[in-house]
Design a protein around this motif. Structure first.
Motif, PDB file in Angstrom:
ATOM      1  N   VAL A 119       0.863  -1.177   0.000  1.00 46.21           N
ATOM      2  CA  VAL A 119       0.000   0.000   0.000  1.00 46.21           C
ATOM      3  C   VAL A 119       0.898   1.225   0.000  1.00 46.21           C
ATOM      4  CG1 VAL A 119      -1.681   1.350   1.313  1.00 46.21           C
ATOM      5  CG2 VAL A 119      -1.935  -1.133   1.150  1.00 46.21           C
ATOM      6  N   ALA A 120       0.771   2.040  -1.040  1.00 47.38           N
ATOM      7  CA  ALA A 120       1.490   3.314  -1.098  1.00 47.38           C
ATOM      8  C   ALA A 120       0.632   4.339  -0.374  1.00 47.38           C
ATOM      9  CB  ALA A 120       1.723   3.723  -2.546  1.00 47.38           C
ATOM     10  N   CYS A 121       1.129   4.847   0.740  1.00 43.68           N
ATOM     11  CA  CYS A 121       0.390   5.837   1.532  1.00 43.68           C
ATOM     12  C   CYS A 121       0.553   7.204   0.876  1.00 43.68           C
ATOM     13  CB  CYS A 121       0.904   5.857   2.964  1.00 43.68           C
ATOM     14  SG  CYS A 121       0.622   4.299   3.845  1.00 43.68           S
ATOM     15  N   VAL A 122      -0.546   7.734   0.359  1.00 46.37           N
ATOM     16  CA  VAL A 122      -0.520   9.008  -0.368  1.00 46.37           C
ATOM     17  C   VAL A 122      -1.468  10.000   0.294  1.00 46.37           C
ATOM     18  CG1 VAL A 122       0.134   7.912  -2.547  1.00 46.37           C
ATOM     19  CG2 VAL A 122      -2.281   8.254  -2.021  1.00 46.37           C
ATOM     20  N   GLU A 169       7.501  -9.304  -8.080  1.00 46.57           N
ATOM     21  CA  GLU A 169       6.474  -8.296  -8.342  1.00 46.57           C
ATOM     22  C   GLU A 169       5.273  -8.560  -7.437  1.00 46.57           C
ATOM     23  OE1 GLU A 169       6.366  -5.653 -10.658  1.00 46.57           O
ATOM     24  OE2 GLU A 169       8.499  -6.037 -10.923  1.00 46.57           O
ATOM     25  N   ILE A 170       4.802  -7.498  -6.760  1.00 42.37           N
ATOM     26  CA  ILE A 170       3.594  -7.626  -5.948  1.00 42.37           C
ATOM     27  C   ILE A 170       2.635  -6.490  -6.307  1.00 42.37           C
ATOM     28  CG2 ILE A 170       4.703  -8.857  -4.036  1.00 42.37           C
ATOM     29  CD1 ILE A 170       4.653  -6.195  -2.492  1.00 42.37           C
ATOM     30  N   PRO A 171       1.330  -6.696  -6.111  1.00 41.73           N
ATOM     31  CA  PRO A 171       0.360  -5.638  -6.386  1.00 41.73           C
ATOM     32  C   PRO A 171       0.557  -4.459  -5.429  1.00 41.73           C
ATOM     33  CG  PRO A 171      -0.743  -7.745  -5.961  1.00 41.73           C
ATOM     34  CD  PRO A 171       0.713  -7.927  -5.673  1.00 41.73           C
ATOM     35  N   VAL A 172       0.285  -3.249  -5.942  1.00 45.66           N
ATOM     36  CA  VAL A 172       0.394  -2.030  -5.137  1.00 45.66           C
ATOM     37  C   VAL A 172      -0.900  -1.239  -5.268  1.00 45.66           C
ATOM     38  CG1 VAL A 172       1.638   0.144  -4.790  1.00 45.66           C
ATOM     39  CG2 VAL A 172       2.882  -1.880  -5.522  1.00 45.66           C
ATOM     40  N   LEU A 173      -1.438  -0.828  -4.129  1.00 48.27           N
ATOM     41  CA  LEU A 173      -2.589   0.066  -4.086  1.00 48.27           C
ATOM     42  C   LEU A 173      -2.139   1.410  -3.548  1.00 48.27           C
ATOM     43  CD1 LEU A 173      -5.350  -2.101  -2.371  1.00 48.27           C
ATOM     44  CD2 LEU A 173      -5.115  -1.582  -4.798  1.00 48.27           C
ATOM     45  N   ALA A 174      -2.631   2.495  -4.116  1.00 50.86           N
ATOM     46  CA  ALA A 174      -2.395   3.830  -3.577  1.00 50.86           C
ATOM     47  C   ALA A 174      -3.629   4.187  -2.742  1.00 50.86           C
ATOM     48  CB  ALA A 174      -2.197   4.836  -4.698  1.00 50.86           C
ATOM     49  N   LEU A 175      -3.427   4.424  -1.453  1.00 48.05           N
ATOM     50  CA  LEU A 175      -4.525   4.766  -0.547  1.00 48.05           C
ATOM     51  C   LEU A 175      -4.107   5.902   0.374  1.00 48.05           C
ATOM     52  CD1 LEU A 175      -5.695   1.188   0.549  1.00 48.05           C
ATOM     53  CD2 LEU A 175      -6.796   2.692  -1.120  1.00 48.05           C
ATOM     54  N   ASP A 176      -5.081   6.726   0.751  1.00 48.43           N
ATOM     55  CA  ASP A 176      -4.844   7.770   1.744  1.00 48.43           C
ATOM     56  C   ASP A 176      -5.021   7.130   3.120  1.00 48.43           C
ATOM     57  OD1 ASP A 176      -4.888   9.904   3.524  1.00 48.43           O
ATOM     58  OD2 ASP A 176      -6.035  11.195   2.181  1.00 48.43           O
ATOM     59  N   PRO A 177      -3.948   6.983   3.897  1.00 50.12           N
ATOM     60  CA  PRO A 177      -4.055   6.284   5.178  1.00 50.12           C
ATOM     61  C   PRO A 177      -4.916   7.026   6.202  1.00 50.12           C
ATOM     62  CG  PRO A 177      -1.915   7.322   4.995  1.00 50.12           C
ATOM     63  CD  PRO A 177      -2.595   7.489   3.667  1.00 50.12           C
ATOM     64  N   SER A 217     -11.924   4.603   6.227  1.00 45.95           N
ATOM     65  CA  SER A 217     -12.190   3.323   5.568  1.00 45.95           C
ATOM     66  C   SER A 217     -10.933   2.617   5.066  1.00 45.95           C
ATOM     67  CB  SER A 217     -13.142   3.536   4.392  1.00 45.95           C
ATOM     68  OG  SER A 217     -12.538   4.369   3.416  1.00 45.95           O
ATOM     69  N   THR A 218      -9.770   3.217   5.198  1.00 47.41           N
ATOM     70  CA  THR A 218      -8.556   2.604   4.652  1.00 47.41           C
ATOM     71  C   THR A 218      -8.286   1.239   5.275  1.00 47.41           C
ATOM     72  OG1 THR A 218      -7.620   4.739   4.075  1.00 47.41           O
ATOM     73  CG2 THR A 218      -6.078   2.920   4.255  1.00 47.41           C
ATOM     74  N   VAL A 219      -8.525   1.080   6.559  1.00 48.34           N
ATOM     75  CA  VAL A 219      -8.324  -0.217   7.208  1.00 48.34           C
ATOM     76  C   VAL A 219      -9.196  -1.273   6.530  1.00 48.34           C
ATOM     77  CG1 VAL A 219      -8.677  -1.486   9.363  1.00 48.34           C
ATOM     78  CG2 VAL A 219      -7.601   0.753   9.411  1.00 48.34           C
TER      79      VAL A 219
END
Length: 142
Positions: free
Chosen positions: A96-99, A118-126, A130-132
């Motif tokens: 998870v890329a914290c943006v 290679e692993i999947p990456v999600l960009a989320l606002d921590p 609802s991020t949890v």
């Protein structure tokens, strides 16, 4: 086994189907990595590492552990360094890329390589409440 220098990331793990799987929380200092890790831990996740994570590849998987000097501790901003229930290592299946900016509603799948895996990456606002839940939903879909 392929190793690389520690990555600036916190890592938390959850037991799913008898296996411990981990999420790598990426971002610069102050991005909210430790805060998100603490909120996930409040939902039953275990700390693998806070702030810096050792990563290595083995049998096609990516694995994470804490550098020895910081194992078992996490920074709770405004409180200090606290001890936490930990998982000594776990297989990383998501990053998870914290943006701080708004994220796309339906983003195209992204991946990133660590130690040749290679692993999947999600960009989320921590900071989003609802991020949890988003992280928990995402890890269950992999």
């Amino acid at each position: 086994m392929t190793a690389e220098p520690p990555v600036h990331a916190s890592t938390v793990a959850l037991r799913l189907g008898g296996d411990w799987v981990a999420v790598l929380l990426l971002g610069p200092s102050g991005a909210g990595k430790s805060d998100l890790a603490l909120r996930l831990m409040g939902r039953g996740w275990r700390l693998v590492s806070d702030d810096y994570t050792r990563l290595w590849a083995s049998d096609g998987g990516l694995y994470a552990a804490a550098p020895e000097r910081i194992a078992g501790r996490i920074e709770a901003r405004g409180v200090g360094i606290v001890s936490a229930a930990t998982r000594p290592m776990a297989r990383v299946i998501l990053a998870v890329a914290c943006v701080a900016e708004a994220v796309e509603r339906l983003p195209e799948p992204q991946t990133r390589g660590f130690a040749g895996v290679e692993i999947p990456v999600l960009a989320l606002d921590p900071r989003d409440a609802s991020t949890v839940d988003k992280v928990a939903a995402a890890i269950r879909t992999l």
